[in-house]
Design a protein around this motif. Structure first.
Motif, PDB file in Angstrom:
ATOM      1  N   ARG A  24      50.603  44.857  64.599  1.00 33.75           N
ATOM      2  CA  ARG A  24      49.743  45.061  63.440  1.00 33.75           C
ATOM      3  C   ARG A  24      50.507  45.782  62.340  1.00 33.75           C
ATOM      4  NH1 ARG A  24      47.439  42.559  67.037  1.00 33.75           N
ATOM      5  NH2 ARG A  24      45.252  42.781  67.570  1.00 33.75           N
TER       6      ARG A  24
ATOM      7  N   TRP B 103      52.006  52.225  73.160  1.00 34.70           N
ATOM      8  CA  TRP B 103      51.417  51.064  72.486  1.00 34.70           C
ATOM      9  C   TRP B 103      50.741  50.214  73.540  1.00 34.70           C
ATOM     10  CZ3 TRP B 103      53.358  45.738  72.584  1.00 34.70           C
ATOM     11  CH2 TRP B 103      52.812  44.912  71.589  1.00 34.70           C
TER      12      TRP B 103
ATOM     13  N   PRO C  40      49.085  46.785  73.995  1.00 34.05           N
ATOM     14  CA  PRO C  40      48.859  45.544  73.236  1.00 34.05           C
ATOM     15  C   PRO C  40      47.409  45.079  73.298  1.00 34.05           C
ATOM     16  CG  PRO C  40      50.245  45.129  75.183  1.00 34.05           C
ATOM     17  CD  PRO C  40      50.063  46.614  75.074  1.00 34.05           C
ATOM     18  N   LYS C  41      46.677  45.489  74.324  1.00 32.43           N
ATOM     19  CA  LYS C  41      45.281  45.047  74.457  1.00 32.43           C
ATOM     20  C   LYS C  41      44.323  45.876  73.610  1.00 32.43           C
ATOM     21  CE  LYS C  41      45.199  42.527  78.695  1.00 32.43           C
ATOM     22  NZ  LYS C  41      46.506  42.799  79.328  1.00 32.43           N
TER      23      LYS C  41
ATOM     24  N   ARG D 206      43.778  47.139  66.980  1.00 36.57           N
ATOM     25  CA  ARG D 206      42.616  46.790  66.146  1.00 36.57           C
ATOM     26  C   ARG D 206      42.867  45.492  65.386  1.00 36.57           C
ATOM     27  NH1 ARG D 206      41.868  52.972  63.782  1.00 36.57           N
ATOM     28  NH2 ARG D 206      41.265  53.865  65.775  1.00 36.57           N
ATOM     29  N   PRO D 207      41.869  44.623  65.354  1.00 37.06           N
ATOM     30  CA  PRO D 207      42.040  43.413  64.541  1.00 37.06           C
ATOM     31  C   PRO D 207      42.220  43.793  63.077  1.00 37.06           C
ATOM     32  CG  PRO D 207      39.926  43.407  65.730  1.00 37.06           C
ATOM     33  CD  PRO D 207      40.547  44.731  65.951  1.00 37.06           C
TER      34      PRO D 207
ATOM     35  N   GLU E 196      59.224  44.345  74.609  1.00 37.02           N
ATOM     36  CA  GLU E 196      57.838  44.666  74.889  1.00 37.02           C
ATOM     37  C   GLU E 196      57.752  45.928  75.753  1.00 37.02           C
ATOM     38  OE1 GLU E 196      55.656  41.330  76.416  1.00 37.02           O
ATOM     39  OE2 GLU E 196      53.992  42.607  76.987  1.00 37.02           O
TER      40      GLU E 196
ATOM     41  N   LYS F 176      53.175  39.891  67.161  1.00 37.70           N
ATOM     42  CA  LYS F 176      51.745  40.224  67.214  1.00 37.70           C
ATOM     43  C   LYS F 176      51.466  41.659  66.791  1.00 37.70           C
ATOM     44  CE  LYS F 176      51.420  36.695  70.541  1.00 37.70           C
ATOM     45  NZ  LYS F 176      50.758  36.081  71.649  1.00 37.70           N
TER      46      LYS F 176
END
Lengths: 301, 634
Positions: free
Chosen positions: A147, A158, A160-161, A164-165, A293, A145
């Protein structure tokens, strides 16, 4: 119409070059991380092609754990010369000496986690606003996931929430003071793509990737090479074996695999037929199911 | 080397969306598992995880969810990218959750996909979620859609049920813009029609899902017609080399071809094209290349190279579908954002939200804000002109993102529909009573000619034009049209006349004189005139065309400079007196209903290009005036 068809490698190459040019254009002080492994070798080759006939418009940086194989360091210096690139080296040993971090204890102390601090210190020292890395999404679940442009807060963390899309080929590199970016130009590549590209581009590779004889010890299913940084536990002994490395990193945790693959073509056949992921031979990922993670949240690459 | 290392494989990017229990993760797990893409250590870790959860069989769905929070809540909350390949093709899956609160993730995943796999549960049929995914696939212009009717094992592999669902989906999809639609009955759990056909659905004669994914032609995902090259970066190692680096967004370009540079509109020719360290004769869509030009022109990042005869729309105002992606703010009318489009960033102002669209039903509702996961039609004004194409035609130059100017977060994704002028036209039409219904089949795309309009003009030695004469019956339109056609023809001009009575004998013989039929009549004539215009002719149209709205519709089929409206004005009493066909007399006797000027209005043109009053001029004078006017335009 078929003349306009692109095969997978051409498409991946084109995307990686596009991402690197976006980095060069959108950031003031970008840097490309170089570990000596196949992913960063491919990435630096792509950088050369993206800006040809100009020079690579950013420096490369190696975070040296001090536990590297000598072959890796020799190759690194030779390849930088080939590329005509500027190399910056920062060492974990310096961070230890300055009291920034403490060495792990035990029979095979890993400096893998420590290099995060050295990296963040170097980013601060040079005021880098974007650091490109050779991570791929297929390597590990937490990376699926990630980017292309991954924003980090002032502590290098980092979230994860808070990512940016990313849509189409529009990459948002705007940053607030203190923020910096990690950028992964070869996100969409698989291990097989990397080796096929190495074959296509005829890139000379470090000898560690090819089958060779070496003293090893087997520990919990991981084959560790003999080095001053690995000590034997009770009941263990060094034994000779024909091995090669699928990834190249810290000697204390990078496992070898038994292999007869002596050329890039052999390796491609081996990778295509293999039943174990490349990170399966890394001791650091085995520590817990969500190990990667956790480390990423701390600022690991 | 073995077959596995074939480097000529191409790439297919597809998207999947689904909720917790529709079997999407199982399907992906099944494709990875059956095509032998699961590695031993992944399988081991899977078995460990399944056992921990007290499950007896390995849960294939566990393969595809990554982050710890997701594993705990057993949901996928982001876009995860998966990779697998077969000897024929490499695949990248953008795997997204299907719940309404994850619309933004679906939009993100869909933005780079060539194909969408939409899952239906054979027992439950078309749920809001399947509709939502189809609507998003259509909005994001994904060219190919496969509907996988899953869980066929739970309906006893019943053919009738499958066909029922296919019909239901087809009915729904008629409202959407999906170019290529496939259906496959599958069972992800049992593996039927996923990788292998299996023998439980002998009535299904098509290929299994993976075969379709391997064999579908994906070139149509790329626009190879409109050359657009947004400049990313200028490479200038020394005085003699100035290269413009970029990724060809669409179209193709060859060495020696002429290009126009935007925004300067300077022209030049391509001197050389480089891909990496190689010189190549041409470059096509999606290739990263470096172009050098014959002339020294100042070009920088954000400029765009295009073909001189195929320009994008250059406008500051446009309207777009926007999907809002931010949790902590809402898009609102009057708001200011940053807009990133190709390689440019511009400030942008939100003028208006035309409506919010319900992504489950397509239903429209008025609003002044868009919250997270909402999609609406938005009118915007950018601080600088953008160079764009409608998103339907060109995803690369029609898509943009919105950025919050304070946080720099990406807060929205936009797909440009029209320029504002075109939008207003559309809305006017929608507000009108009898709508000008245009049903465009989803299987038709515009076929590009190899001959440019400029080439036709050069050969004909005159411009193509549409001369539109409007006025009351008896005002003299037909007479003028006939004389003008004859005179121009003798001057060597390809002139052709379309006449009201003539078209009603054939093209429009099925139409009467109701408001609706008159609209359709004018629409057909407009398109016929447009075809003649495209063929390079000077088209002369003489029709009463009493309604402003209909004339505006026709006007906007043509480039602004090619449509000349001539208002043939004549006093109604003079017309009645002339009454060449005896129609006024009939209308006044009540034998004809809805006759213009008697019991139906004539809306005079507000701003015609030429106005001629035939009540006070002779026939020769009027013809001569029109001819003079036309000659000026040629």
């Amino acid at each position: 119409m078929s003349a306009y068809q692109m095969n997978t490698l051409e498409w991946l190459e084109s995307q990686a070059m596009y991402v690197m040019r976006e980095v060069a254009a959108q950031f003031e002080r970008p840097v490309m991380l170089f570990s000596g492994g196949k992913d960063s070798i491919v990435m630096s080759q792509l950088a050369r092609k993206a800006f040809y006939p100009g020079p690579i418009p950013f420096p490369l940086m190696h975070i040296d754990t001090g536990h590297n194989f000598q072959e890796t360091l020799d190759y690194r210096d030779w390849w930088m010369n080939e590329l005509g690139a500027t190399l910056i080296v920062r060492t974990v040993q310096d961070s230890i000496d300055q009291g920034r971090v403490q060495e792990e204890e035990g029979p095979s102390p890993s400096r893998n986690a420590l290099q995060t601090v050295t990296l963040l210190d170097a980013i601060k020292e040079f005021q880098f606003d974007a650091a490109m890395g050779g991570a791929r999404r297929d390597e590990e679940k937490a990376r699926a996931k990630e980017r292309f442009f991954s924003v980090r807060d002032r502590f290098g963390q980092w979230d994860p929430k808070n990512q940016r899309p990313e849509l189409w080929h529009v990459f948002n590199g705007l940053k607030r003071p203190g923020e910096h970016f990690r950028v992964f130009p070869i996100s969409n590549w698989t291990e097989l793509d990397v080796w096929q590209y190495i074959a296509r581009e005829e890139i000379p590779m470090p000898s560690l990737y090819f089958s060779h004889r070496r003293e090893i010890v087997r520990r919990e299913g991981v084959i560790l090479a003999r080095s001053p940084h690995v000590s034997l536990l009770d009941g263990e002994r060094w034994e000779p074996a024909r091995v090669r490395f699928r990834t190249i990193g810290d000697a204390t945790c990078t496992g070898a695999t038994e292999s007869e693959a002596a050329s890039v073509e052999d390796i491609i056949d081996e990778v295509a037929a293999t039943r174990v992921t490349e990170r399966g031979s890394r001791a650091d990922d085995r520590r817990s199911e969500a190990a990667m993670e956790e480390r990423k949240k701390q600022g690991y690459f | 080397m073995t077959q596995l290392v074939d480097t000529e494989r191409d790439l297919l990017r597809f998207t999947t969306a689904g909720s917790v229990d529709d079997g999407k993760s199982t399907l992906i797990g099944r494709m990875l598992y059956d095509s032998k893409q699961i590695f031993q250590d992944q399988m081991d870790s899977l078995e460990r995880a399944s056992k921990l959860r007290g499950e007896e069989t390995v849960d294939l769905a566990l393969l595809t969810d990554g982050l710890r929070a997701e594993r705990e809540q057993r949901i996928t909350i982001d876009v995860a990218y998966r990779y697998f390949s077969t000897p024929k093709r490499k695949f990248i899956i953008a795997d997204t959750p299907g719940h309404e609160q994850y619309t933004r993730n679906m939009v993100t995943g869909a933005s780079t996909a060539d194909l969408a796999v939409i899952l239906l549960d054979a027992r439950k049929g078309l749920l809001p979620q399947s509709r939502r995914h189809a609507i998003i696939a259509s909005l994001l212009a994904i060219p190919h859609v496969i509907v996988a009717v899953n869980k066929m094992d739970l309906v006893d592999y019943a053919e009738a049920r499958y066909h029922e669902l296919v019909r239901e989906f087809n009915d729904f999809a008629e409202k959407l813009n999906i170019h290529d639609l496939h259906f496959i009955p599958i069972s992800a759990l049992c593996g039927d029609n996923v990788v292998e056909s299996g023998d439980r659905m002998p009535w299904y004669e098509g290929r299994p899902l993976l075969r379709v994914l391997e064999e579908i032609t994906v070139t149509r995902a790329r626009n190879l017609v409109d050359f657009r090259f947004p400049v990313q970066y200028v490479i200038r190692p020394h005085q003699d080399f100035r290269g413009f680096a970029g990724r060809v967004a669409s179209g193709t370009i060859r060495v020696g071809e002429e290009v126009t540079i935007l925004p300067s509109h300077y022209h030049s020719k391509v001197r050389s094209i480089h891909v990496g360290d190689k010189s190549v004769p041409e470059a096509a869509a999606q290739q990263s290349a470096v172009l050098t030009l014959e002339n020294e022109i100042d070009i920088s990042r954000g400029d765009m190279l295009v073909r001189s005869h195929n320009l994008p729309v250059i406008d500051q105002e446009f309207d777009a579908y926007v999907c809002w992606m931010d949790e902590s703010s809402a898009l609102h009318v009057g708001g200011d954002y940053l807009l990133q489009h190709t390689t440019r960033i511009s400030k942008v102002h939100i003028n208006d939200i035309l409506y919010r669209m319900d992504v489950n039903t397509l239903h429209r509702e008025g609003t002044d804000r868009l919250a997270l996961n909402e999609i609406g039609r938005v009118r915007c004004t950018a601080a600088q002109p953008l160079y764009f194409d409608p998103y339907d035609r060109n995803r690369e130059t029609g898509g943009f993102i919105l950025i919050d100017p304070a946080t720099y977060r990406t807060v929205g994704a936009g797909m440009i529909r029209y320029t504002t002028k075109e939008t207003l036209r559309e809305l006017r039409r929608e507000r009108g009573e009898g709508q000008l219904q245009t049903v465009v089949s989803t299987n038709i795309s515009w076929d590009q000619s190899l001959i440019t309009p400029e080439e036709r003009e050069a050969q004909n030695r005159h411009k193509a034009l549409c001369l539109w004469l409007t006025g009351l019956s008896g005002s003299g339109k037909s007479t003028i049209a006939r004389c003008v056609e004859r005179a121009l023809f003798q001057e060597g001009i390809q002139a052709f006349r379309l006449d009201g009575d003539n078209v009603r004998h054939g093209l429009c013989s099925d139409l009467g004189f109701s408001r609706e039929d008159r609209m359709t009549n004018i629409r057909r004539i407009g398109h016929a005139a447009k075809l003649l215009y495209d063929a390079g002719h000077l088209v002369i149209c003489s029709f009463i065309a009493p309604y402003e709205e209909d004339r505006t519709f026709v006007r906007e089929l043509f480039p602004a400079s090619a449509f000349l409206e001539v208002y043939v004005k004549c006093d109604i009493d003079v017309c009645k007196q002339r009454d060449p066909k005896g129609l006024y007399a009939k209308a006044e006797r009540g034998e004809i209903k809805g006759f213009t000027g008697v019991d139906d209005p004539y809306e005079a043109p507000a701003e015609p290009e030429l106005l001629i009053d035939t009540s006070s001029l002779s026939e020769e004078e009027t013809v001569e005036r029109v001819l003079q006017f036309v000659r000026q335009q040629l």
